[in-house]
Design an enzyme around this catalytic site. Sequence first.
Site, PDB file in Angstrom:
ATOM      1  N   PHE A   1       0.847  -1.211   0.000  1.00 25.20           N
ATOM      2  CA  PHE A   1       0.000   0.000   0.000  1.00 25.20           C
ATOM      3  C   PHE A   1       0.877   1.254   0.000  1.00 25.20           C
ATOM      4  O   PHE A   1       0.583   2.229   0.696  1.00 25.20           O
ATOM      5  CB  PHE A   1      -0.934   0.029   1.216  1.00 25.20           C
ATOM      6  CG  PHE A   1      -1.731  -1.235   1.434  1.00 25.20           C
ATOM      7  CD1 PHE A   1      -2.158  -2.000   0.348  1.00 25.20           C
ATOM      8  CD2 PHE A   1      -2.067  -1.651   2.708  1.00 25.20           C
ATOM      9  CE1 PHE A   1      -2.892  -3.168   0.543  1.00 25.20           C
ATOM     10  CE2 PHE A   1      -2.807  -2.811   2.910  1.00 25.20           C
ATOM     11  CZ  PHE A   1      -3.215  -3.574   1.833  1.00 25.20           C
ATOM     12  N   ILE A   2       1.953   1.248  -0.763  1.00 26.11           N
ATOM     13  CA  ILE A   2       2.901   2.350  -0.723  1.00 26.11           C
ATOM     14  C   ILE A   2       2.548   3.384  -1.796  1.00 26.11           C
ATOM     15  O   ILE A   2       2.707   3.138  -2.998  1.00 26.11           O
ATOM     16  CB  ILE A   2       4.349   1.845  -0.921  1.00 26.11           C
ATOM     17  CG1 ILE A   2       4.658   0.720   0.078  1.00 26.11           C
ATOM     18  CG2 ILE A   2       5.333   3.003  -0.783  1.00 26.11           C
ATOM     19  CD1 ILE A   2       4.328   1.041   1.535  1.00 26.11           C
ATOM     20  N   THR A   3       2.080   4.546  -1.336  1.00 21.44           N
ATOM     21  CA  THR A   3       1.709   5.626  -2.250  1.00 21.44           C
ATOM     22  C   THR A   3       2.948   6.127  -2.990  1.00 21.44           C
ATOM     23  O   THR A   3       3.965   6.404  -2.356  1.00 21.44           O
ATOM     24  CB  THR A   3       1.051   6.774  -1.470  1.00 21.44           C
ATOM     25  OG1 THR A   3      -0.088   6.254  -0.788  1.00 21.44           O
ATOM     26  CG2 THR A   3       0.620   7.897  -2.392  1.00 21.44           C
TER      27      THR A   3
ATOM     28  N   GLU B   1       0.784  13.629   9.261  1.00 20.66           N
ATOM     29  CA  GLU B   1       0.081  12.879   8.227  1.00 20.66           C
ATOM     30  C   GLU B   1      -1.419  12.897   8.480  1.00 20.66           C
ATOM     31  O   GLU B   1      -2.214  13.092   7.560  1.00 20.66           O
ATOM     32  CB  GLU B   1       0.592  11.428   8.186  1.00 20.66           C
ATOM     33  CG  GLU B   1      -0.138  10.595   7.129  1.00 20.66           C
ATOM     34  CD  GLU B   1       0.374   9.156   7.026  1.00 20.66           C
ATOM     35  OE1 GLU B   1       1.288   8.790   7.796  1.00 20.66           O
ATOM     36  OE2 GLU B   1      -0.145   8.426   6.175  1.00 20.66           O
ATOM     37  N   ARG B   2      -1.797  12.697   9.746  1.00 24.23           N
ATOM     38  CA  ARG B   2      -3.232  12.627  10.052  1.00 24.23           C
ATOM     39  C   ARG B   2      -3.919  13.965   9.822  1.00 24.23           C
ATOM     40  O   ARG B   2      -5.052  14.013   9.328  1.00 24.23           O
ATOM     41  CB  ARG B   2      -3.420  12.153  11.498  1.00 24.23           C
ATOM     42  CG  ARG B   2      -3.206  10.668  11.569  1.00 24.23           C
ATOM     43  CD  ARG B   2      -3.004  10.131  12.951  1.00 24.23           C
ATOM     44  NE  ARG B   2      -2.538   8.746  12.806  1.00 24.23           N
ATOM     45  CZ  ARG B   2      -1.895   8.072  13.727  1.00 24.23           C
ATOM     46  NH1 ARG B   2      -1.622   8.617  14.896  1.00 24.23           N
ATOM     47  NH2 ARG B   2      -1.514   6.829  13.502  1.00 24.23           N
TER      48      ARG B   2
ATOM     49  N   ARG C   1     -30.759  20.644 -11.764  1.00 27.00           N
ATOM     50  CA  ARG C   1     -31.625  19.502 -12.009  1.00 27.00           C
ATOM     51  C   ARG C   1     -33.072  19.808 -11.611  1.00 27.00           C
ATOM     52  O   ARG C   1     -33.325  20.250 -10.490  1.00 27.00           O
ATOM     53  CB  ARG C   1     -31.096  18.311 -11.196  1.00 27.00           C
ATOM     54  CG  ARG C   1     -31.991  17.108 -11.191  1.00 27.00           C
ATOM     55  CD  ARG C   1     -31.855  16.320 -12.477  1.00 27.00           C
ATOM     56  NE  ARG C   1     -32.621  15.071 -12.400  1.00 27.00           N
ATOM     57  CZ  ARG C   1     -32.796  14.282 -13.438  1.00 27.00           C
ATOM     58  NH1 ARG C   1     -32.256  14.594 -14.612  1.00 27.00           N
ATOM     59  NH2 ARG C   1     -33.474  13.173 -13.324  1.00 27.00           N
TER      60      ARG C   1
ATOM     61  N   GLN D   1     -37.656  21.192   0.156  1.00 22.70           N
ATOM     62  CA  GLN D   1     -37.085  21.354   1.491  1.00 22.70           C
ATOM     63  C   GLN D   1     -36.121  20.204   1.827  1.00 22.70           C
ATOM     64  O   GLN D   1     -35.083  20.407   2.452  1.00 22.70           O
ATOM     65  CB  GLN D   1     -38.204  21.415   2.532  1.00 22.70           C
ATOM     66  CG  GLN D   1     -37.719  21.861   3.881  1.00 22.70           C
ATOM     67  CD  GLN D   1     -38.849  21.872   4.913  1.00 22.70           C
ATOM     68  OE1 GLN D   1     -39.631  20.928   5.021  1.00 22.70           O
ATOM     69  NE2 GLN D   1     -38.949  22.948   5.650  1.00 22.70           N
TER      70      GLN D   1
ATOM     71  N   LEU E   1     -27.854  13.003  -3.963  1.00 25.97           N
ATOM     72  CA  LEU E   1     -28.496  14.141  -4.617  1.00 25.97           C
ATOM     73  C   LEU E   1     -28.341  14.075  -6.137  1.00 25.97           C
ATOM     74  O   LEU E   1     -29.170  14.591  -6.873  1.00 25.97           O
ATOM     75  CB  LEU E   1     -27.917  15.464  -4.085  1.00 25.97           C
ATOM     76  CG  LEU E   1     -28.443  15.877  -2.708  1.00 25.97           C
ATOM     77  CD1 LEU E   1     -27.608  17.008  -2.134  1.00 25.97           C
ATOM     78  CD2 LEU E   1     -29.905  16.312  -2.800  1.00 25.97           C
TER      79      LEU E   1
ATOM     80  N   GLY F   1     -28.540  11.382  -7.757  1.00 26.93           N
ATOM     81  CA  GLY F   1     -29.378  10.290  -8.259  1.00 26.93           C
ATOM     82  C   GLY F   1     -28.564   9.355  -9.138  1.00 26.93           C
ATOM     83  O   GLY F   1     -27.405   9.056  -8.843  1.00 26.93           O
TER      84      GLY F   1
END
Lengths: 380, 273
Positions: free
Chosen positions: A158-160, A243-244, A269, A280, A338, A340
């Site tokens: 998982f190394i970016t 990082e966080r 839309r 509403q 929203l 859809g």
Amino acid sequence: MPYLFETEEHVALRAQARRFAEREIAPHGATWEEDEEFPAALYKAAADAGMAGIGYPEALGGTGGDLTHVLASAEEMILRGRSVGTVVGLGSHFIALPMIVRFGTPEQQARFVTPCLAGDKIAALAVTEPGGGSDVAGLTTRAVRDGDHYVVDGAKTFITSGCRADVVVAAVRTGGPGHGGVSILVIEKGTPGFAVSKKLKKTGWWASDTAELSFEGCRVPVANRIGSEHGAFAMIMANFAHERLALAGQCVAIAELAYREAIAYSRERHAFGKALTGFQVTRHKLADMASRLAAARALTGECTIRVARGEMVPALCAMAKNVATDMCSFVVDQAVQLHGGMGYMRETLVERLYRDARLYPIGGGTREIMNEIISKAEGY
Amino acid sequence: MKILVPLKRVPDPELKTKIKDGAIDLSGASWVVNPFDEYAVETALRLLENGDAGTREGGEVVVVTIGPSEAAQQVRSALAMGADRAIRVDAEDKAIDALTVVAVLQAIVAEEKPDLILMGKQAVDGDANQVGQMLAGKLGLPQATFAASIELAEDKASVLVGREVDAGVEYKRIPLPGLVTVDLRIVSPTAVKNHVTPDAFAYGDGPRYASLKGIMAAKKKPLADKTLADYGVTASPVIAEKGVELPPARPPGQKVDDIPTLVQKLVEEAKAL
């Protein structure tokens, strides 16, 4: 809405980040996401535009500034570039290099930090392993001392930016079990025994490459060790705060973008004879999104100011990350709702943001690990 | 070599124009440097530096704006790009017209004695396109307008300006001191030559980015706050805005089934034939 900490300087920086993102990222972002890669030349372009060195000392080739500048510029890049994968890929140095900035020797800084900030090299942080992620104290990639080298065996995943990284800042086990036996080594591309074993397919962040790396009898000079031998655990933990917060900031940015997209679509839309905003139920949905966004922004902002001031607030950082990731997951989900049917289509931006958002409660420490940190700090 | 760059803040041209009570509503506007003036700042910097080495030896770029205190922010963005110092002459946008601007700039030129005045060909708000020409006229300086390229002679005594005209490119050499207004193409990669930057060097397209370092440095650069009175100018505009309104909405188009109907409608309804 900008962060409360922003000054005229941040406004000017945002203007530059906006221009960079509109010119260099926005026209191609969607294509890069589908292609699962952006051109490597973009690292150089970002460096030339002054976007790579934000938050780094000038002496190392940075442009100065602190975490507040990093957050403001990254937000603008996401809002205007509209490609989260590209922005996080470009920014992978931000999790890899600070340890070298803080704990490396001047010689190591010149070798590894400056070329990355100049856009000539790409940096990645490698902590997680196929056998375990959150449990840093349990990592198993071995580095055995042999004269003035370490011989590294193991794998990282998982190394970016791992596929293209020239400078891999890796956590390895140099000593016994537990957190007292971990060191940081910079493993350079081209070192015999170091290979990219896989480019990984992901839910989101497509434009950013993510790799599995393997090390087999990989000889790394002792001169590439950052900080003291076996002393990396505290360095890694200190790095996590930044990082966080960076991840929390990205959540705020992604949610802001999804929220704006949702407003625009709801205005445009029409259903049952009026725009969606005429109902509403739509307005209240948007109001909920805006409220949670404002709350997460406020906490992220406060935490960022504290960290920039030098306070050690790991639990607050963990709270900010959880609040921001939860908020982002909610906002992108509502934005898709929203939209859809269009919200489920790959051509729609919020569809992609929905996928991008799923990373955040996992990466940089999972939601559950954050709660452990908070629990420990709170003492129950 | 000293270059004076007058710049104006304009409402962000990307935002939609709002009209309220017969005037453009600028209450919520965000302001930017007039793009053509930003190109002039870029041109000034390119003329003075070695773009390849990223160094500059000597020379000075002075930016001037006439506007309210908030306009300092746009001036600072020019300083962040690399201009050396700035002058802001306090005035409300509404209270001044082109002639007032020219009068102020004339006084500043007399004081600063720049070798070159570089400015945008026009501001994108009013699109008047007259300050450069009038200023050169008033100062009795040679002028070259709509520069698409510029080359500073090796002895720095003249500039060769390329101007895009209908038939091609017209080159005009003007002695310095002089005034040049710039067009969009002046910020293309090789439009500015100064015999310092290698001729083969190509800049990035467009004005440079201001780095955070530049932005922070800009805060420390001198910005002199002046008034119209400091330059002996009274704001007495001869041009006044009487009213602003949007053009009337166009009636919707029509679809016709065939050519004869189209011709019939053109004759009978549009009376175009």
